[in-house]
Design a protein around this motif. Sequence first.
Motif, PDB file in Angstrom:
ATOM      1  N   LEU A   4       0.838  -1.191   0.000  1.00  0.00           N
ATOM      2  CA  LEU A   4       0.000   0.000   0.000  1.00  0.00           C
ATOM      3  C   LEU A   4       0.878   1.247   0.000  1.00  0.00           C
ATOM      4  O   LEU A   4       1.976   1.238   0.548  1.00  0.00           O
ATOM      5  CB  LEU A   4      -0.904   0.007   1.228  1.00  0.00           C
ATOM      6  CG  LEU A   4      -2.041  -1.008   1.203  1.00  0.00           C
ATOM      7  CD1 LEU A   4      -2.696  -1.093   2.575  1.00  0.00           C
ATOM      8  CD2 LEU A   4      -3.063  -0.637   0.149  1.00  0.00           C
ATOM      9  N   PRO A   5       0.381   2.328  -0.586  1.00  0.00           N
ATOM     10  CA  PRO A   5       1.146   3.579  -0.553  1.00  0.00           C
ATOM     11  C   PRO A   5       1.159   4.140   0.871  1.00  0.00           C
ATOM     12  O   PRO A   5       0.364   3.742   1.725  1.00  0.00           O
ATOM     13  CB  PRO A   5       0.359   4.495  -1.495  1.00  0.00           C
ATOM     14  CG  PRO A   5      -1.026   3.946  -1.463  1.00  0.00           C
ATOM     15  CD  PRO A   5      -0.880   2.452  -1.282  1.00  0.00           C
ATOM     16  N   ASN A   6       2.057   5.070   1.110  1.00  0.00           N
ATOM     17  CA  ASN A   6       2.156   5.692   2.434  1.00  0.00           C
ATOM     18  C   ASN A   6       0.892   6.451   2.802  1.00  0.00           C
ATOM     19  O   ASN A   6       0.474   6.448   3.946  1.00  0.00           O
ATOM     20  CB  ASN A   6       3.358   6.628   2.497  1.00  0.00           C
ATOM     21  CG  ASN A   6       4.656   5.859   2.485  1.00  0.00           C
ATOM     22  OD1 ASN A   6       4.711   4.711   2.903  1.00  0.00           O
ATOM     23  ND2 ASN A   6       5.714   6.490   2.008  1.00  0.00           N
ATOM     24  N   ASN A   7       0.289   7.137   1.842  1.00  0.00           N
ATOM     25  CA  ASN A   7      -0.888   7.941   2.129  1.00  0.00           C
ATOM     26  C   ASN A   7      -2.108   7.302   1.467  1.00  0.00           C
ATOM     27  O   ASN A   7      -2.464   7.633   0.344  1.00  0.00           O
ATOM     28  CB  ASN A   7      -0.691   9.376   1.625  1.00  0.00           C
ATOM     29  CG  ASN A   7      -1.800  10.285   2.090  1.00  0.00           C
ATOM     30  OD1 ASN A   7      -2.907   9.853   2.404  1.00  0.00           O
ATOM     31  ND2 ASN A   7      -1.516  11.573   2.129  1.00  0.00           N
ATOM     32  N   ILE A   8      -2.738   6.369   2.181  1.00  0.00           N
ATOM     33  CA  ILE A   8      -3.867   5.644   1.590  1.00  0.00           C
ATOM     34  C   ILE A   8      -5.069   6.548   1.364  1.00  0.00           C
ATOM     35  O   ILE A   8      -5.849   6.321   0.447  1.00  0.00           O
ATOM     36  CB  ILE A   8      -4.254   4.393   2.411  1.00  0.00           C
ATOM     37  CG1 ILE A   8      -4.657   4.741   3.835  1.00  0.00           C
ATOM     38  CG2 ILE A   8      -3.141   3.375   2.379  1.00  0.00           C
ATOM     39  CD1 ILE A   8      -5.180   3.566   4.644  1.00  0.00           C
ATOM     40  N   ASP A  58      -8.525   2.422   0.563  1.00  0.00           N
ATOM     41  CA  ASP A  58      -8.976   3.271   1.665  1.00  0.00           C
ATOM     42  C   ASP A  58      -9.048   2.485   2.972  1.00  0.00           C
ATOM     43  O   ASP A  58      -8.788   3.039   4.039  1.00  0.00           O
ATOM     44  CB  ASP A  58     -10.346   3.871   1.338  1.00  0.00           C
ATOM     45  CG  ASP A  58     -10.795   4.871   2.376  1.00  0.00           C
ATOM     46  OD1 ASP A  58     -10.144   5.928   2.495  1.00  0.00           O
ATOM     47  OD2 ASP A  58     -11.782   4.588   3.080  1.00  0.00           O
ATOM     48  N   GLY A  59      -9.382   1.216   2.890  1.00  0.00           N
ATOM     49  CA  GLY A  59      -9.464   0.374   4.078  1.00  0.00           C
ATOM     50  C   GLY A  59      -8.124  -0.183   4.533  1.00  0.00           C
ATOM     51  O   GLY A  59      -8.057  -0.914   5.513  1.00  0.00           O
ATOM     52  N   GLY A  60      -7.064   0.147   3.778  1.00  0.00           N
ATOM     53  CA  GLY A  60      -5.733  -0.329   4.152  1.00  0.00           C
ATOM     54  C   GLY A  60      -5.489  -1.780   3.825  1.00  0.00           C
ATOM     55  O   GLY A  60      -4.641  -2.427   4.437  1.00  0.00           O
ATOM     56  N   VAL A  61      -6.230  -2.300   2.841  1.00  0.00           N
ATOM     57  CA  VAL A  61      -6.104  -3.710   2.483  1.00  0.00           C
ATOM     58  C   VAL A  61      -5.430  -3.843   1.118  1.00  0.00           C
ATOM     59  O   VAL A  61      -5.978  -3.397   0.106  1.00  0.00           O
ATOM     60  CB  VAL A  61      -7.496  -4.391   2.431  1.00  0.00           C
ATOM     61  CG1 VAL A  61      -7.387  -5.819   1.936  1.00  0.00           C
ATOM     62  CG2 VAL A  61      -8.152  -4.342   3.792  1.00  0.00           C
ATOM     63  N   PRO A  62      -4.237  -4.452   1.075  1.00  0.00           N
ATOM     64  CA  PRO A  62      -3.623  -4.710  -0.224  1.00  0.00           C
ATOM     65  C   PRO A  62      -4.473  -5.729  -0.984  1.00  0.00           C
ATOM     66  O   PRO A  62      -5.060  -6.626  -0.382  1.00  0.00           O
ATOM     67  CB  PRO A  62      -2.262  -5.308   0.113  1.00  0.00           C
ATOM     68  CG  PRO A  62      -2.112  -5.243   1.583  1.00  0.00           C
ATOM     69  CD  PRO A  62      -3.444  -4.929   2.184  1.00  0.00           C
ATOM     70  N   PHE A  63      -4.581  -5.559  -2.289  1.00  0.00           N
ATOM     71  CA  PHE A  63      -5.388  -6.489  -3.081  1.00  0.00           C
ATOM     72  C   PHE A  63      -4.496  -7.187  -4.084  1.00  0.00           C
ATOM     73  O   PHE A  63      -3.490  -6.649  -4.539  1.00  0.00           O
ATOM     74  CB  PHE A  63      -6.540  -5.771  -3.780  1.00  0.00           C
ATOM     75  CG  PHE A  63      -6.129  -4.550  -4.559  1.00  0.00           C
ATOM     76  CD1 PHE A  63      -5.640  -4.647  -5.845  1.00  0.00           C
ATOM     77  CD2 PHE A  63      -6.222  -3.304  -3.974  1.00  0.00           C
ATOM     78  CE1 PHE A  63      -5.247  -3.523  -6.543  1.00  0.00           C
ATOM     79  CE2 PHE A  63      -5.834  -2.165  -4.666  1.00  0.00           C
ATOM     80  CZ  PHE A  63      -5.347  -2.281  -5.953  1.00  0.00           C
ATOM     81  N   GLN A  64      -4.902  -8.408  -4.405  1.00  0.00           N
ATOM     82  CA  GLN A  64      -4.154  -9.150  -5.408  1.00  0.00           C
ATOM     83  C   GLN A  64      -4.469  -8.612  -6.792  1.00  0.00           C
ATOM     84  O   GLN A  64      -5.498  -7.976  -6.998  1.00  0.00           O
ATOM     85  CB  GLN A  64      -4.469 -10.634  -5.315  1.00  0.00           C
ATOM     86  CG  GLN A  64      -5.933 -10.977  -5.540  1.00  0.00           C
ATOM     87  CD  GLN A  64      -6.200 -12.451  -5.355  1.00  0.00           C
ATOM     88  OE1 GLN A  64      -5.343 -13.272  -5.642  1.00  0.00           O
ATOM     89  NE2 GLN A  64      -7.372 -12.788  -4.863  1.00  0.00           N
TER      90      GLN A  64
END
Length: 139
Positions: A4-8, A58-64
């Motif tokens: 995830l980027p630093n600023n989600i 936005d939820g801080g969840v990395p996605f495949q």
Amino acid sequence: MPELPNNIFDEARRWLANVEDDLHAMRAVARDPESPGRMVCFLSHLVVEKALKAALIDGGVPFQKTHNLLVLHDSCLGLGRLVGLDRQLLAWCNPWAVDGRYADDLAEANSELANSLAGLAEQVVLEVRRELGAERGRQ
């Protein structure tokens, strides 16, 4: 899964702005009586996929890396987000991810399916705007 980027917060809204552009394109194609229904379906998938990914960022969840809307929606559900989406429509939208770009790959979409998937795209964007607190004018 990607990092995830630093600023989600900003990244999710950047994705949502891109979704809004795609939504405008989908609407224009849907209004054109000469446009094939498969293009409305393809653009609907694009809008829904990016919107789901914006919600995950936005939820801080990395996605495949996937075009599978059901997989992405499952991740959203894990956050308690977008629980009201119609899973059947998401499933109907799935085949249009890649194959829908090419006329020979799928049968032409009838207007009922194209309209249903365009409606799904509109609903998903509305819900993601709410999730991100980014209703029109508040982005």
